[in-house]
Design an enzyme around this catalytic site. Structure first.
Site, short mmCIF file in Angstrom:
data_model
loop_
_atom_site.label_atom_id
_atom_site.label_comp_id
_atom_site.label_asym_id
_atom_site.label_seq_id
_atom_site.Cartn_x
_atom_site.Cartn_y
_atom_site.Cartn_z
N CYS A 123 0.80 -1.22 0.16
CA CYS A 123 -0.14 -0.01 0.07
C CYS A 123 0.76 1.12 0.07
CB CYS A 123 -1.00 0.00 1.15
SG CYS A 123 -2.33 -1.50 1.09
N HIS A 265 -2.93 7.21 2.50
CA HIS A 265 -3.42 6.12 1.79
C HIS A 265 -4.97 5.49 2.53
CE1 HIS A 265 -3.85 1.99 1.12
NE2 HIS A 265 -3.84 1.43 2.14
N ASN A 295 -10.37 0.31 -0.38
CA ASN A 295 -8.85 0.41 -0.06
C ASN A 295 -8.09 -0.24 -1.31
OD1 ASN A 295 -6.05 -0.28 0.56
ND2 ASN A 295 -6.34 -0.79 2.72
O1 UT7 Z 1 -4.09 -0.96 3.41
C1 UT7 Z 1 -2.85 -1.76 4.25
C2 UT7 Z 1 -3.07 -1.43 5.52
N1 UT7 Z 1 -4.15 -1.57 6.20
C3 UT7 Z 1 -4.67 -1.02 7.15
O2 UT7 Z 1 -4.24 0.02 7.39
C4 UT7 Z 1 -5.90 -1.52 7.62
C5 UT7 Z 1 -5.98 -1.39 9.28
N2 UT7 Z 1 -6.96 -2.00 10.18
C6 UT7 Z 1 -8.35 -1.62 9.93
O3 UT7 Z 1 -8.56 -0.81 9.20
C7 UT7 Z 1 -9.12 -2.29 11.11
O4 UT7 Z 1 -8.41 -3.07 11.99
C8 UT7 Z 1 -10.22 -3.46 10.35
C9 UT7 Z 1 -11.22 -2.33 9.50
C10 UT7 Z 1 -9.27 -4.42 9.37
C11 UT7 Z 1 -10.85 -3.95 11.48
O5 UT7 Z 1 -11.47 -3.16 12.37
P1 UT7 Z 1 -11.48 -3.20 13.75
O6 UT7 Z 1 -12.28 -2.20 14.57
O7 UT7 Z 1 -9.88 -3.22 14.11
O8 UT7 Z 1 -12.05 -4.66 14.04
P2 UT7 Z 1 -11.41 -5.79 14.80
O9 UT7 Z 1 -10.52 -6.54 13.97
O10 UT7 Z 1 -10.93 -5.79 16.18
O11 UT7 Z 1 -12.53 -6.73 15.16
C12 UT7 Z 1 -13.89 -6.32 15.98
C13 UT7 Z 1 -15.06 -7.32 15.65
C14 UT7 Z 1 -14.46 -8.94 15.89
O12 UT7 Z 1 -15.44 -9.48 16.47
P3 UT7 Z 1 -15.34 -9.90 18.03
O13 UT7 Z 1 -14.21 -10.63 18.29
O14 UT7 Z 1 -15.17 -8.53 18.98
O15 UT7 Z 1 -16.54 -10.60 18.34
C15 UT7 Z 1 -14.37 -9.34 14.62
O16 UT7 Z 1 -14.51 -10.52 14.27
O17 UT7 Z 1 -15.34 -7.17 14.51
C16 UT7 Z 1 -15.59 -8.69 13.78
N3 UT7 Z 1 -15.64 -8.38 12.41
C17 UT7 Z 1 -16.41 -7.90 11.76
N4 UT7 Z 1 -17.74 -8.03 11.69
C18 UT7 Z 1 -18.48 -7.91 10.72
C19 UT7 Z 1 -14.24 -8.27 11.59
N5 UT7 Z 1 -14.51 -8.14 10.26
C20 UT7 Z 1 -15.75 -8.00 10.35
C21 UT7 Z 1 -16.96 -7.72 9.22
N6 UT7 Z 1 -18.06 -7.63 9.57
N7 UT7 Z 1 -16.63 -7.64 7.78
#
Ligand code: UT7
Length: 344
Positions: A123, A265, A295
């Site tokens: 990225c 980004h 993204n």
């Molecule tokens: O481009 C290269 C660089 N990439 C980035 O900079 C990405 C950086 N990371 C992010 O943008 C975020 O971490 C994400 C958007 C990928 C995820 O968001 P988050 O707020 O960090 O969510 P999380 O991974 O902590 O997950 C929170 C909850 C989890 O459930 P529990 O364990 O709390 O029950 C996940 O299983 O959300 C759940 N979850 C989803 N739920 C519905 C994860 N993905 C999804 C989804 N739909 N698509």
């Protein structure tokens, strides 16, 4: 690494100047609702956790090089030129492991036997490619370089993985850099680049390379999907883009409050706002178009620039700070004053 540059020393010094901008998105828009039909996710979760409303995925038969050719042709048109001395293509999703995609793109654009190579910085690839192309111009190797960021992530996303399948989109963006003066609008005034390979496993396609082959194991299709540990990446993205942005601002001598547009980004709107907060730049100055395209990795910065110009959010003469972060881990930032360029 910070590339030493002293723009204040000699405004007439040779510089790489942005003179054209072009973009291309494949026709198929994929909404959050469509993804929710076969994944355990929802429009509400995707919108509130990322800011994304839709992304575009290439149709079968369309590869990264195809998108790159379209964006490249449009960037040349935007610059009002038909040729370039070099093509630098940033991508995570090349047409083949070997050879690079850039020579094929150069041939399709009928640029002749020019220098052409790919840059693999995920990225952060577009900022790395900009820095590389600037080096070609400053060293006198090239007078005009076509810099492209192009991706077809749809081909490496595990359709059953809600952690990644809702985030990434396909697309391409390109700019033309030409030799000019450091005091010209569009001159790239300074760069900061960095990496942390100790965290390489946070964003990876584990299989398909020499590391896997060296283990003597047969190729395993399950290891060919893109993986990301989103939460860990989030914190590192904010810290690295914030630090890198501050470094490049110091290098070019711009006070933080003088930045008109922060073009980061497009990974997550929460990340973009956190970087702005960290820098003390108003959130309203952070360009956001990930709601429309998702993204798009190496394509994300030129796509954001083009949308910002089109909707009046980026005007000639404004101070622009570019910053990106991704797999590697790798990050980079650059500064320029926006030139009188209309995207095609
Ligand atoms: O481009 C290269 C660089 N990439 C980035 O900079 C990405 C950086 N990371 C992010 O943008 C975020 O971490 C994400 C958007 C990928 C995820 O968001 P988050 O707020 O960090 O969510 P999380 O991974 O902590 O997950 C929170 C909850 C989890 O459930 P529990 O364990 O709390 O029950 C996940 O299983 O959300 C759940 N979850 C989803 N739920 C519905 C994860 N993905 C999804 C989804 N739909 N698509």
């Amino acid at each position: 690494m910070t590339i030493p540059q002293r723009p204040e020393a000699d405004p007439a010094r040779r510089a790489a100047v942005l003179t054209g901008l072009g973009t291309f998105l494949p026709p198929r828009a994929v909404s959050n609702e469509e993804l929710s039909e076969h994944l355990d996710t929802s429009d509400e979760w995707i919108r509130t956790r990322t800011g994304i409303r839709r992304r575009y995925w290439a149709d079968p038969g369309t590869a990264t090089g195809d998108l790159a050719v379209e964006a490249g042709a449009r960037a040349l048109k935007s610059a009002g030129v038909t040729g370039a001395d070099a093509v630098v293509l940033a991508t995570t999703t090349p047409d083949h492991p070997c050879p690079a995609t850039a020579p094929w793109v150069a041939a399709r654009l009928e640029l002749g036997p020019v220098a052409a190579y790919d840059v693999a910085a995920v990225c952060a690839g577009f900022v790395y490619a900009l820095a590389s192309a600037t080096g070609l111009i400053l060293s006198g190797v090239a007078e005009r370089v076509l810099v492209i960021g192009a991706e077809t992530y749809s081909g490496i996303l595990d359709p059953t993985d809600r952690n990644t399948a809702v985030i990434f989109g396909d697309g391409a963006g390109a700019v033309v850099l030409e030799a000019g003066r450091a005091d010209a609008p569009g001159a790239l005034l300074g760069f900061d680049l960095g990496s942390d390979g100790s965290q390489a496993d946070l964003i990876a396609v584990p299989g398909g390379g020499s590391r896997q082959r060296s283990g003597g194991n047969p190729p395993d299709p399950a290891t060919s999907w893109f993986t990301m540990q989103g939460k860990k990446v989030f914190a590192r993205a904010v810290a690295a883009m914030g630090g890198s942005s501050a470094a490049v601002l110091e290098r070019v001598g711009w006070p933080r409050e003088s930045v008109d547009r922060l073009v980061g980004h497009q990974a997550n709107v929460r990340i973009l706002h956190a970087v702005a907060d960290r820098l003390g730049i108003d959130r309203e100055r952070a360009v956001v178009n990930l709601d429309r395209v998702g993204n798009t990795s190496a394509a994300s910065i030129p796509l954001a620039l083009a949308d910002a110009v089109a909707d009046g959010g980026l005007r000639t003469g404004e101070r622009v700070l570019l910053t990106a972060f991704g797999g590697g881990l790798a990050w980079g930032s650059a500064a320029l004053v926006w030139p009188d360029v209309q995207p095609c």
